[in-house]
Design an enzyme around this catalytic site. Structure first.
Site, PDB file in Angstrom:
ATOM      1  N   TYR A  14       0.841  -1.203   0.000  1.00 10.44           N
ATOM      2  CA  TYR A  14       0.000   0.000   0.000  1.00 10.44           C
ATOM      3  C   TYR A  14       0.877   1.255   0.000  1.00 10.44           C
ATOM      4  CZ  TYR A  14      -3.176   3.537   1.940  1.00 10.44           C
ATOM      5  OH  TYR A  14      -3.903   4.680   2.166  1.00 10.44           O
ATOM      6  N   ASP A  38     -10.811   8.166   6.859  1.00 12.60           N
ATOM      7  CA  ASP A  38      -9.598   8.974   6.875  1.00 12.60           C
ATOM      8  C   ASP A  38      -9.982  10.441   7.003  1.00 12.60           C
ATOM      9  OD1 ASP A  38      -7.077  10.009   6.666  1.00 12.60           O
ATOM     10  OD2 ASP A  38      -6.632   9.142   4.713  1.00 12.60           O
TER      11      ASP A  38
END
Length: 125
Positions: A14, A38
């Site tokens: 990632y 997020d």
């Protein structure tokens, strides 16, 4: 269930794909019905289409993720990592210190990602 090493490898992938501006590579790590928060506590982004829209905005050649410590695994399907995110805009650098926690499907795809950070974790450089 993925092994601890598979989880750590996926989480490092990632970071690597993000830093390579590899949008398709990042998206390939997520399950179809994955969620992203997020920062954590905000309304979750749900599903691959919405996650694609989110990452299209942040994978922009100006933002990089730096790991601060080794990725931590668990005895189940999750892992965590301490990172800082640097983004460059208009001649300045914004740094966000965060902890990202990811859970994984049995197939080793990210089923959820939560980034823990708040206003006090941001600084201008």
């Amino acid at each position: 269930m993925p092994t601890e090493q598979e989880i750590k490898t996926a989480m490092q992938a990632y970071i690597d794909r993000f830093n390579e501006d590899d949008l398709e590579g990042i998206l390939s790590l997520f399950a179809e019905e994955a969620t992203v928060e997020d920062p954590a506590g905000m309304a979750p982004i749900i599903g691959k289409a919405a996650i694609t829209e989110f990452y299209t905005k942040v994978v922009n050649g100006k933002t990089r993720i730096h790991r601060e410590e080794p990725i931590r695994g668990s005895r189940s399907n999750s892992g965590a990592m301490a990172i800082h995110i640097e983004t460059h805009a208009e001649g300045s650098t914004l740094m966000i210190h965060a902890i990202e926690v990811m859970t994984f499907t049995d197939a080793g795809l990210i089923s959820s990602m939560k980034a823990y950070w708040g206003p006090g974790d941001m600084e201008n450089k």
